[in-house]
Design an enzyme around this catalytic site. Structure first.
Site, PDB file in Angstrom:
ATOM      1  N   HIS A  18       0.958  -1.350   0.016  1.00 18.02           N
ATOM      2  CA  HIS A  18       0.055  -0.074  -0.061  1.00 18.02           C
ATOM      3  C   HIS A  18       0.817   1.275   0.168  1.00 18.02           C
ATOM      4  CE1 HIS A  18       0.907   0.561   4.413  1.00 18.02           C
ATOM      5  NE2 HIS A  18       0.732  -0.682   4.536  1.00 18.02           N
ATOM      6  N   HIS A  21       3.715   1.566   2.636  1.00 18.51           N
ATOM      7  CA  HIS A  21       4.878   0.736   1.955  1.00 18.51           C
ATOM      8  C   HIS A  21       5.830   1.440   0.791  1.00 18.51           C
ATOM      9  CE1 HIS A  21       2.389  -2.792   3.313  1.00 18.51           C
ATOM     10  NE2 HIS A  21       3.376  -2.851   4.213  1.00 18.51           N
ATOM     11  N   CYS A 126       1.292 -10.085  20.354  1.00 23.78           N
ATOM     12  CA  CYS A 126       0.313  -9.608  19.625  1.00 23.78           C
ATOM     13  C   CYS A 126       0.992  -9.978  18.031  1.00 23.78           C
ATOM     14  CB  CYS A 126       0.525  -7.804  19.548  1.00 23.78           C
ATOM     15  SG  CYS A 126      -0.155  -6.925  18.223  1.00 23.78           S
ATOM     16  N   CYS A 129       2.034  -7.066  15.678  1.00 25.88           N
ATOM     17  CA  CYS A 129       3.524  -6.619  15.828  1.00 25.88           C
ATOM     18  C   CYS A 129       4.519  -7.737  15.794  1.00 25.88           C
ATOM     19  CB  CYS A 129       3.799  -6.091  17.324  1.00 25.88           C
ATOM     20  SG  CYS A 129       2.759  -4.605  17.865  1.00 25.88           S
ATOM     21  N   CYS A 144      -3.516  -3.940  22.102  1.00 29.74           N
ATOM     22  CA  CYS A 144      -2.426  -3.628  21.556  1.00 29.74           C
ATOM     23  C   CYS A 144      -2.581  -1.973  21.330  1.00 29.74           C
ATOM     24  CB  CYS A 144      -1.747  -4.359  20.465  1.00 29.74           C
ATOM     25  SG  CYS A 144      -0.537  -3.530  19.360  1.00 29.74           S
ATOM     26  N   HIS A 147      -2.280  -1.838  17.084  1.00 28.84           N
ATOM     27  CA  HIS A 147      -3.298  -2.549  16.248  1.00 28.84           C
ATOM     28  C   HIS A 147      -4.717  -2.617  16.819  1.00 28.84           C
ATOM     29  CE1 HIS A 147       0.800  -3.886  14.946  1.00 28.84           C
ATOM     30  NE2 HIS A 147       0.148  -3.920  13.920  1.00 28.84           N
ATOM     31  N   LYS A 298      -6.378   6.804   9.371  1.00 32.33           N
ATOM     32  CA  LYS A 298      -5.487   5.626   9.378  1.00 32.33           C
ATOM     33  C   LYS A 298      -5.919   4.767   8.356  1.00 32.33           C
ATOM     34  CE  LYS A 298      -3.138   2.436  12.162  1.00 32.33           C
ATOM     35  NZ  LYS A 298      -2.915   2.102  13.691  1.00 32.33           N
ATOM     36  N   LYS A 301      -7.881  -2.114   6.321  1.00 31.68           N
ATOM     37  CA  LYS A 301      -8.698  -2.664   5.768  1.00 31.68           C
ATOM     38  C   LYS A 301     -10.227  -2.538   6.199  1.00 31.68           C
ATOM     39  CE  LYS A 301      -5.522  -6.546   4.290  1.00 31.68           C
ATOM     40  NZ  LYS A 301      -4.953  -7.646   4.781  1.00 31.68           N
TER      41      LYS A 301
HETATM   42  O1  ME8 Z   1       7.084  -4.055  10.027  1.00 31.47           O
HETATM   43  N1  ME8 Z   1       2.786   4.752   6.432  1.00 31.47           N
HETATM   44  O2  ME8 Z   1       6.515  -4.892   8.039  1.00 31.47           O
HETATM   45  P1  ME8 Z   1       5.531  -4.159   7.570  1.00 31.47           P
HETATM   46  C1  ME8 Z   1       4.217   4.713   6.392  1.00 31.47           C
HETATM   47  N2  ME8 Z   1       8.454  -6.582   8.282  1.00 31.47           N
HETATM   48  N3  ME8 Z   1       4.691   3.623   6.684  1.00 31.47           N
HETATM   49  C2  ME8 Z   1       4.194   2.503   6.913  1.00 31.47           C
HETATM   50  C3  ME8 Z   1       2.795   2.498   6.886  1.00 31.47           C
HETATM   51  C4  ME8 Z   1       1.970   3.718   6.642  1.00 31.47           C
HETATM   52  N4  ME8 Z   1       0.582   3.552   6.668  1.00 31.47           N
HETATM   53  N5  ME8 Z   1       2.245   1.104   7.067  1.00 31.47           N
HETATM   54  C5  ME8 Z   1       3.513   0.490   7.145  1.00 31.47           C
HETATM   55  C6  ME8 Z   1       7.255  -4.859   9.183  1.00 31.47           C
HETATM   56  N6  ME8 Z   1       4.803   1.256   7.119  1.00 31.47           N
HETATM   57  C7  ME8 Z   1       8.452  -5.742   9.381  1.00 31.47           C
HETATM   58  C8  ME8 Z   1       9.719  -5.038   9.277  1.00 31.47           C
HETATM   59  S1  ME8 Z   1      12.501  -4.752   8.917  1.00 31.47           S
HETATM   60  C9  ME8 Z   1      13.557  -5.837   9.329  1.00 31.47           C
HETATM   61  C10 ME8 Z   1      10.912  -5.959   9.456  1.00 31.47           C
HETATM   62  C11 ME8 Z   1       5.991   0.792   7.155  1.00 31.47           C
HETATM   63  O3  ME8 Z   1       5.001  -4.627   6.350  1.00 31.47           O
HETATM   64  C12 ME8 Z   1       6.302   0.419   8.445  1.00 31.47           C
HETATM   65  O4  ME8 Z   1       6.666   1.414   9.409  1.00 31.47           O
HETATM   66  O5  ME8 Z   1       4.360  -4.104   8.712  1.00 31.47           O
HETATM   67  C13 ME8 Z   1       7.730  -0.445   7.942  1.00 31.47           C
HETATM   68  O6  ME8 Z   1       8.788   0.335   8.170  1.00 31.47           O
HETATM   69  C14 ME8 Z   1       7.401  -1.023   6.787  1.00 31.47           C
HETATM   70  O7  ME8 Z   1       6.327  -0.305   6.348  1.00 31.47           O
HETATM   71  C15 ME8 Z   1       6.929  -2.419   6.579  1.00 31.47           C
HETATM   72  O8  ME8 Z   1       5.859  -2.704   7.258  1.00 31.47           O
END
Ligand code: ME8
Length: 519
Positions: A18, A21, A126, A129, A144, A147, A298, A301
């Protein structure tokens, strides 16, 4: 600067990418591209995080195997990054065989040296997380805080990592390296969390979590996601507990890990502790960006407001991702939350990229063709009143990038564009031409074109396609390093013909966008 090693967080593959990411990957790509303008050797790592209970459960709910889910969704991330021109060096998947093998060896080494021990434990887990929570961090309703879900009570015999052993060393490191955590205001949060840190679980019982890397010496346990996930930053380079590769020796320590603020604890507490236990140097910076909301809400889904980055490109019918990249990157000051809205997107990219920057180049080149048949004459060259501001902007932009102030740097570039527009307006080359003051007219146009070359270099990390179109029309070499930029970039002689002038960015069509909103 000899090398620059930059990484993103690796995304969970239980869903499609999304724009949150995408925001992170765009920021990272922009930083990486900026540093290619300052050093010859930039390594940019991204990838996907593929183990854990969340992925196991999502796969089960879709009636496919975890591996099938990972393959399918990992490809979606790769496709999205391609569409956004994310120019990474390597894409790591935590299901890559070489990564899994090295993670097992890392775990084994820490176990043998006594940093990992077995312990029976009951805690609140959680899934969102993928970690155990401290009861004092829950909301009043016992949820949490990130979440808003009730954590499950898990009672297991797990392996634990002696985080407490490294607590003092980490506190000392953070305090003596004020730029380790960026932005600096987050360092206090981390120091507070360190106050009551406990040893952490680094494995899960196979009976509960099957989708994970096996502990080498214990087939009943699988390695729990964070030690697996964080290690990607070194396994990708070929780290090995016995014989690290040349690539690893060259690039480690990382110059920066770009991550979201929600996973700062893992990167600024757990990861430094793992690295200290492995006797490896720590990354130079952890840059925690803020979160992206959609129309100030925020993304979730359940609210049905999750936006995919490629849908933005499609709905606005964009021929390349530059406008979206520019908009996202400039959406929030360093470390603060940003927002996406269709209307704001249209307004900002039309104003900055089409009206200010694109039109300036287009008008100036058109006048050069109209009055001088596209030729820059030697007498047009001289002192350029815009030079000081332009070269000053290069320095300011560099400083901003050194502090990961990507939106702030983009504002400086637009302010330079505005200054160049004002210079044209104030000096009115069309009036000079009417008054037959042709040398002055040619000087004004040449001065602007010389500065447009600098602007193309500065905007390149954000808008690589637009920058290339600009540079082509200016016969400017975009590979010029920032430190070699001067205010004298345009060569004398025929620069361009009428048919070669092309608008670098067309206004985003508001009707088209309105239709997409209604879709
Ligand atoms: O945390 N706005 O994965 P993830 C900005 N696998 N950034 C966002 C966001 C948003 N709305 N939603 C998610 C993980 N992110 C772990 C990381 S690293 C060794 C392991 C960012 O898929 C989030 O902060 O939940 C994170 O940096 C990245 O997307 C992946 O999130």
């Amino acid at each position: 600067m000899e090398k620059y090693y930059i990484t993103t967080a690796i995304d969970y593959v239980n869903g499609a990418p999304h724009i949150g990411h995408a925001y992170e990957k765009i920021l990272t790509d922009i930083i990486a591209r900026h540093y290619t303008q300052r050093c010859d050797d930039v390594y940019f790592l991204t990838g996907t995080d593929e183990h854990g209970i969340k992925i196991q459960k999502t796969a089960a709910s879709q009636g496919i195997s975890p591996k099938e889910l990972c393959d399918m969704n990992s490809q979606k991330f790769k496709d999205a990054w391609k569409a956004l021109d994310i120019d990474y060096t390597k894409f790591i998947r935590t299901t890559d065989e070489d990564h899994e093998k090295i993670v097992q060896k890392i775990f084994d080494k820490l176990l043998k040296q006594g940093d990992i021990y077995k312990h029976s434990y009951e805690g609140l887990y959680c899934q969102g997380c993928e970690c155990f929570l401290n009861p004092k961090d829950l909301t009043e309703d016992g949820l949490c805080p990130d979440h808003l879900k009730k954590p499950e009570v898990v009672k297991e015999e797990n392996y634990f990592f002696k985080l407490t052993k490294y607590k003092d060393a980490i506190i000392k490191y953070i305090k003596s390296n004020p730029t380790f955590i960026v932005p600096e205001f987050r360092a206090n949060e981390v120091l507070n969390q360190l106050e009551d840190i406990q040893d952490i679980s680094v494995s899960r019982a196979k009976s509960n979590v099957q989708w994970g890397i096996d502990v080498l010496s214990d087939s009943e346990q699988s390695i729990y996601v964070w030690i697996d996930a964080l290690s990607n930053y070194i396994t990708a380079l070929g780290f090995d507990t016995e014989n690290p590769s040349e690539t690893f020796k060259k690039y480690w320590p990382a110059d920066v890990h770009v991550i979201g603020k929600d996973i700062l604890k893992f990167h600024s507490i757990y990861w430094p502790a793992f690295l200290m236990a492995l006797d490896l140097p720590l990354p130079k910076h952890i840059f925690a960006h803020g979160w992206i909301t959609i129309d100030e809400s925020k993304m979730s889904k359940s609210l049905g407001n999750v936006i995919s980055p490629t849908s933005v490109l499609e709905s606005f019918n964009l021929e390349h991702p530059d406008a979206f990249r520019y908009y996202m990157a400039s959406s929030a000051p360093c470390g603060r939350d940003g927002n996406y809205s269709d209307d704001d997107f249209k307004e900002k990219v039309n104003a900055h990229l089409a009206n200010s920057m694109g039109n300036l180049l287009n008008r100036t080149l058109s006048m050069l063709v109209k009055y001088f048949d596209g030729e820059v004459k030697p007498e047009f060259k001289g002192e350029n009143p815009l030079a000081k501001k332009a070269l000053g902007t290069v320095q300011i932009v560099k400083n901003h990038f050194d502090n990961f102030e990507i939106a702030e740097a983009s504002q400086e570039i637009i302010s330079l564009v505005d200054a160049a527009n004002k210079y044209v307006q104030d000096n009115a080359p069309w009036t000079l031409a009417k008054e037959e003051k042709m040398i002055e007219c040619g000087q004004v146009l040449t001065n602007v074109l010389d500065i447009m070359c600098i602007i193309s270099a500065l905007i390149y990390p954000y808008c690589p396609n637009i920058a290339q179109d600009m540079a082509r029309q200016l016969s400017f070499d975009l590979k010029t390093k920032l430190d070699n930029l001067t205010a004298d970039n345009i060569k004398c002689g025929k620069l361009i013909s009428k048919e070669d002038i092309k608008p670098v960015f067309l206004r985003v069509d508001s009707e088209l966008a309105d239709k997409s909103v209604k879709k």
